[in-house]
Write an enzyme that holds these catalytic residues in place. Structure first.
Site, PDB file in Angstrom:
ATOM      1  N   LYS A   1      44.548 -13.939 -20.829  1.00 24.70           N
ATOM      2  CA  LYS A   1      45.204 -14.044 -22.225  1.00 24.70           C
ATOM      3  C   LYS A   1      45.036 -15.554 -22.624  1.00 24.70           C
ATOM      4  O   LYS A   1      44.724 -15.570 -23.784  1.00 24.70           O
ATOM      5  CB  LYS A   1      46.631 -13.723 -22.184  1.00 24.70           C
ATOM      6  CG  LYS A   1      47.078 -12.369 -22.311  1.00 24.70           C
ATOM      7  CD  LYS A   1      48.625 -12.014 -23.024  1.00 24.70           C
ATOM      8  CE  LYS A   1      49.179 -10.727 -22.430  1.00 24.70           C
ATOM      9  NZ  LYS A   1      50.565 -10.341 -22.840  1.00 24.70           N
TER      10      LYS A   1
ATOM     11  N   LYS B   1      39.819  -1.328 -21.337  1.00 24.04           N
ATOM     12  CA  LYS B   1      41.063  -0.559 -22.103  1.00 24.04           C
ATOM     13  C   LYS B   1      41.142  -0.391 -23.392  1.00 24.04           C
ATOM     14  O   LYS B   1      40.806  -1.323 -24.253  1.00 24.04           O
ATOM     15  CB  LYS B   1      42.371  -1.430 -21.478  1.00 24.04           C
ATOM     16  CG  LYS B   1      43.088  -0.674 -20.520  1.00 24.04           C
ATOM     17  CD  LYS B   1      44.417  -1.464 -20.044  1.00 24.04           C
ATOM     18  CE  LYS B   1      45.462  -1.902 -21.409  1.00 24.04           C
ATOM     19  NZ  LYS B   1      46.617  -2.025 -20.725  1.00 24.04           N
TER      20      LYS B   1
ATOM     21  N   LYS C   1      45.270  -2.393 -28.774  1.00 23.59           N
ATOM     22  CA  LYS C   1      45.256  -2.365 -30.503  1.00 23.59           C
ATOM     23  C   LYS C   1      44.765  -3.839 -30.701  1.00 23.59           C
ATOM     24  O   LYS C   1      44.459  -4.229 -31.964  1.00 23.59           O
ATOM     25  CB  LYS C   1      46.601  -2.422 -30.773  1.00 23.59           C
ATOM     26  CG  LYS C   1      47.532  -3.641 -30.170  1.00 23.59           C
ATOM     27  CD  LYS C   1      48.326  -4.261 -31.220  1.00 23.59           C
ATOM     28  CE  LYS C   1      48.391  -5.803 -30.974  1.00 23.59           C
ATOM     29  NZ  LYS C   1      48.714  -6.717 -31.912  1.00 23.59           N
TER      30      LYS C   1
END
Ligand code: TRP
Length: 344
Positions: free
Chosen positions: A122, A206, A209
């Protein structure tokens, strides 16, 4: 040298899981998490949390956060979680999470957190500019689980490492404070169809969103046309579907579509290939889109209905928070005693 066997953790088995209120729920959330949440409620005591304290570890819109929490809660219920049976609540409504996270901050070691791959993914090159909260995210997650002494945690594959950390923290607390088996060592529940739903554009990523392409995912709120369109444009290859699961190797996009079909139709991959092996995607994709639309339309409808009646939904969440507090508050008094903190 022999040591006496440790008595095993003797508390009840209990399921805990959480989802972030980041908006934009999709098919991956539905098949990867919600379907499992629904199934587990019939076999276990289940606690399902909307983790808003986790959501503020990155930039967020304070004006939207409460409504995003309602959306996740509505999705739990619309998917079939019964709020009278399972506990559904918002994390920040229950004080144990933040309080136990602080205590666990003093149990976890820097080195353990530095190994967490999700933070590295991240943060990328910007680690120095990330919030301390984002670095500490998995410690809060351990507190979520252990505030209820949960033993089983349905999560995606990507959360395995965070669950290992939860076990390390639990074990270290138990041994540092000489409180054998006070906390259980929580186990992830990862198996099952739909464990890993991938992007429709790239079978190595994956479904997410945060993918900039809306074509990469089926949103829970997509209508039948959008669903048909997205599956039609989903990446595949020119070959027909294979006859056996073996033939899915090296074809991740195909494997993903077959896996989605199997999960939605409640069939095994072999059963799907038994029916579709040798046939082309021109026929398979519209069939897949039909099943997806049939499954998702009632859920989207129920979510809309729940979100209209905010008073009723907030009442469900208030009741859930009260029940969550009734479990975690007495546990926290024991923790405070064990750690030697001041009595309230
Ligand atoms: N980190 C989890 C995710 O992104 C969400 C989460 C927070 C969670 N606390 C949890 C999941 C506790 C399971 C248990 O999916």
């Amino acid at each position: 040298m022999t040591t006496a066997p440790m008595p095993a953790y003797a508390g009840p088995s209990r399921v805990f899981s959480g989802m972030q209120p980041t908006g934009g729920l999709h098919l991956g959330n539905y098949l990867g998490a919600l379907v499992k949440f629904v199934r587990l409620q019939h076999e276990h005591e289940c606690i399902y949390c909307v983790v808003d304290l986790h959501a503020i570890t990155i930039e967020h819109d304070p004006k939207a956060l409460q409504q995003q929490c309602r959306e996740v809660a509505a999705a739990y219920i619309a998917a079939g979680v019964d709020p009278k049976k399972a506990i559904i609540f918002v994390q920040s409504a229950v004080p144990a999470h933040a309080e136990l996270a602080w205590i666990f901050n003093c149990v976890a070691r820097m080195g353990w957190l530095e190994r967490m791959t999700q933070f590295k993914d991240k943060a990328g090159k910007n680690a120095e500019r990330m919030s301390v909260g984002l670095f500490d995210y998995p410690v809060l997650q351990a507190a979520d689980i252990l505030a209820y002494k949960a033993t089983h945690v349905p999560v995606g594959e990507d959360q395995k490492q965070h669950l290992e950390l939860s076990r390390d923290i639990a074990a270290r607390f138990n041994s540092d404070y000489n409180a054998p088996n006070f906390f259980p060592l929580p186990e992830p529940l990862i198996q099952g169809p739909g464990a890993r739903i991938m992007s429709l554009r790239d079978g190595s990523k994956k479904m997410s969103k945060s993918d900039p392409s809306d074509q990469s995912r089926i949103n829970l709120t997509d209508d039948a046309d959008a669903i048909a369109n997205k599956f039609k444009r989903a990446t595949t290859d020119p070959l027909p579907l294979p006859e056996t699961a073996e033939g899915l190797k090296g074809r991740p996009e195909v494997e993903n579509l077959v896996g989605i079909y199997a999960a939605l139709a409640d069939l095994s991959v072999d059963q799907v290939l038994g029916e579709w092996g040798g046939k082309g995607f021109g026929a398979f994709k519209p069939a897949l889109a039909d099943i997806a639309a049939q499954k998702l339309a009632p859920i989207a409808g129920e979510m809309r209905r729940l979100l209209v009646d905010r008073t009723a939904l907030d009442e469900i969440l208030r009741d859930g928070a009260a029940r969550a507090d009734a479990i975690s508050a007495p546990m926290m008094s024991q923790v405070r005693d064990i750690v030697g903190l001041w009595r309230r």
